[in-house]
Design an enzyme around this catalytic site. Structure first.
Site, PDB file in Angstrom:
ATOM      1  N   ASP A 162      -2.610  -3.399   4.341  1.00  0.00           N
ATOM      2  CA  ASP A 162      -3.781  -2.948   5.086  1.00  0.00           C
ATOM      3  C   ASP A 162      -4.268  -4.050   6.011  1.00  0.00           C
ATOM      4  O   ASP A 162      -4.308  -5.229   5.645  1.00  0.00           O
ATOM      5  CB  ASP A 162      -4.907  -2.549   4.126  1.00  0.00           C
ATOM      6  CG  ASP A 162      -4.550  -1.314   3.310  1.00  0.00           C
ATOM      7  OD1 ASP A 162      -3.720  -0.516   3.782  1.00  0.00           O
ATOM      8  OD2 ASP A 162      -5.097  -1.146   2.203  1.00  0.00           O
ATOM      9  N   ASP A 171     -15.170  -4.374  -2.783  1.00  0.00           N
ATOM     10  CA  ASP A 171     -15.609  -4.074  -4.142  1.00  0.00           C
ATOM     11  C   ASP A 171     -15.424  -5.243  -5.106  1.00  0.00           C
ATOM     12  O   ASP A 171     -16.389  -5.718  -5.707  1.00  0.00           O
ATOM     13  CB  ASP A 171     -14.921  -2.800  -4.671  1.00  0.00           C
ATOM     14  CG  ASP A 171     -13.419  -2.791  -4.425  1.00  0.00           C
ATOM     15  OD1 ASP A 171     -12.857  -3.841  -4.064  1.00  0.00           O
ATOM     16  OD2 ASP A 171     -12.801  -1.720  -4.612  1.00  0.00           O
ATOM     17  N   ASP A 227       1.270  -1.330  -0.202  1.00  0.00           N
ATOM     18  CA  ASP A 227       0.759  -1.075   1.142  1.00  0.00           C
ATOM     19  C   ASP A 227       0.277  -2.377   1.757  1.00  0.00           C
ATOM     20  O   ASP A 227      -0.126  -3.310   1.043  1.00  0.00           O
ATOM     21  CB  ASP A 227      -0.404  -0.071   1.111  1.00  0.00           C
ATOM     22  CG  ASP A 227      -0.014   1.257   0.489  1.00  0.00           C
ATOM     23  OD1 ASP A 227       0.909   1.893   1.011  1.00  0.00           O
ATOM     24  OD2 ASP A 227      -0.635   1.639  -0.516  1.00  0.00           O
TER      25      ASP A 227
END
EC number: 2.7.7.19
Length: 450
Positions: free
Chosen positions: A74, A151, A72
């Site tokens: 993003d 994170d 993906d």
């Protein structure tokens, strides 16, 4: 990994005293626009031309630096969700916990997020539970604040479409070179904010063949129980990412090592205490086969993996119902399937389109030994035959004995010509007594209860 120069000639600035930023000019990294998805580039350029900041962020930047093809792409921007929607007619806004914009190009979706900021007192924007878990998170901020909210250090790198540089806020390049998975900030606090980060640490370590940093690993066993606070629907998606990413075997072993399997599959873990047990051997072989299929671009259904994870709990529950409840094997097995799925769904929501397939795979394991005439051909024509047959092969490989003989028979039967199939069934009928015909019994109706 593509070559990254060690000298950082860009600016280095403090970010709220927590992170420091390093800017890698285009000449000092290996990411090319040729490697970036065309639709992602369209989104980046339209945001940039409208006067907004626009970056690729997270896993796609990390994977491009590792020389891998991202799954993906993003995008992150200082444009708020409504401003993104105003720029793209093919955009919809989703989410309550995280407000996101999805820009749709046919079946492909480019996810666009607004820079996250630090939580404020306004509960309509950001809210945390008593355990420290983030329940709502629509606080917008700067790119520096957004980096602090990421994170892991390897996910806090931003590719800037304005000048094609990479902005690295947490020494992500260094972490990639050292092959380390490390959280940004205090690990216990970050896990309490979102316990799924423990699963993400495991997934990245397995997928990228990296080691979890000592400080990042230390709290996991203690905080594993916090996964019970995660909605079952969200856990379903996380489990798919864990086991159907091409590194399921490594993932399974890491989940066991860090005691994370128990909060996910509490009815399974008591059966895995012995590392040399058939249960462990079976699951490892299933994961090994699944990894081979994923890495060969073959189709894999989550139902098969769930069927494997819950197979031995079904067998154990069936035996209990037969011994303690007095049920026959057929009724006990059907009840066991329902009991195990009902208990598991309380922890991980499994959609009905998968539970029905799981049941069929299990039911065919009961039907495979019953090879009499027309029944055999019905099994062969069953829409789940191939998945159930593969399941049987793995069981036979691990358990051997009669299962191995049964699996070989079904292998031969599939490959045989029509006349040979008839001969196989005749030979089987001559060697085994046919099932007795059931006598029709007439029972008097019971009087209605008073």
């Amino acid at each position: 990994m593509k070559k990254v120069k060690q000298v950082f000639s860009g600016a280095e600035t403090a970010t709220n005293g927590v992170l420091s930023e390093r800017v890698l000019p285009r000449a000092e990294h290996g990411i090319s626009r040729r490697d970036i998805n065309d639709n992602a580039l369209k989104v980046l350029y339209r945001l940039h031309n409208a006067g907004f900041e626009a970056y690729l962020v997270g896993g796609c930047v990390r994977d491009l630096l590792l020389g891998q093809t991202p799954k993906d792409f993003d995008v992150v921007t200082n444009a708020e969700p409504e401003q993104v929607k105003a720029l793209f007619r093919n955009c919809r806004l989703i989410g309550r916990r995280f407000r996101l914009a999805h820009v749709m190009f046919g079946r492909e979706i480019i996810e666009v997020a607004t820079f996250r900021g630090h939580h404020q007192e306004d509960e309509s924007l950001g809210k945390q539970s008593s355990h420290g878990q983030i329940l709502r998170d629509n606080v917008f901020g700067t790119i520096q604040e957004d980096a602090e909210r990421r994170d892991f250090t390897i996910n806090a790198m931003y590719y800037n479409i304005a000048d094609f540089s990479i902005r690295d806020f947490a020494n992500g390049i260094k972490a990639i070179e050292q092959r380390k998975i490390a959280l940004i900030g205090d690990p216990e606090t970050r896990y309490r904010e979102d316990p799924v980060r423990m699963l993400r640490a495991i997934r990245f370590a397995a997928k990228l063949d990296m080691q979890i940093d000592d400080a990042t690993a230390k709290p996991i066993k203690t905080l594993a129980s916090l996964l019970a606070n995660i909605p079952p629907a969200r856990l379903f998606e996380e489990i798919i990412k864990l086991f159907i990413s091409g590194s399921g075997l490594k993932t399974l072993r890491l989940l066991q090592e860090y005691h994370l399997l128990d909060p996910l599959f509490p009815i399974l873990t008591p059966l895995l205490n012995d590392p040399n047990s058939k249960e462990n051997a079976f699951l490892e072989q299933v994961m090994r086969n699944t990894d081979q299929r994923v890495n060969s671009d073959q189709r894999v259904t989550p139902a098969f993996v769930y069927a494997a994870l819950l197979w031995f709990p079904v067998e154990e529950r069936c035996q209990t119902l037969m011994m303690e409840g007095g049920f026959n094997s057929y009724d006990a097995f059907n009840l066991a399937m329902g009991d195990v799925l009902d208990r598991q769904i309380q922890r991980i929501m499994i959609p009905k389109r998968f539970t029905s397939v799981i049941r069929e795979i299990w039911q065919l394991q009961q039907r495979f030994p019953k090879r009499f005439g027309r029944r055999t051909y019905q099994i062969l024509e069953h829409p789940r035959f191939r998945a159930a047959y593969d399941f049987l092969l793995i069981r036979a490989e691990i358990e051997g004995g009669e299962l191995e003989i049964l699996a070989q028979w079904w292998t031969d039967f599939q490959q045989a010509k029509p006349e040979e199939r008839k001969q196989m069934l005749t030979a089987l009928r001559n060697n085994e007594s046919a099932p007795p015909k059931r006598k029709r019994r007439f029972r008097n109706k019971k009087p209605p209860r008073q």
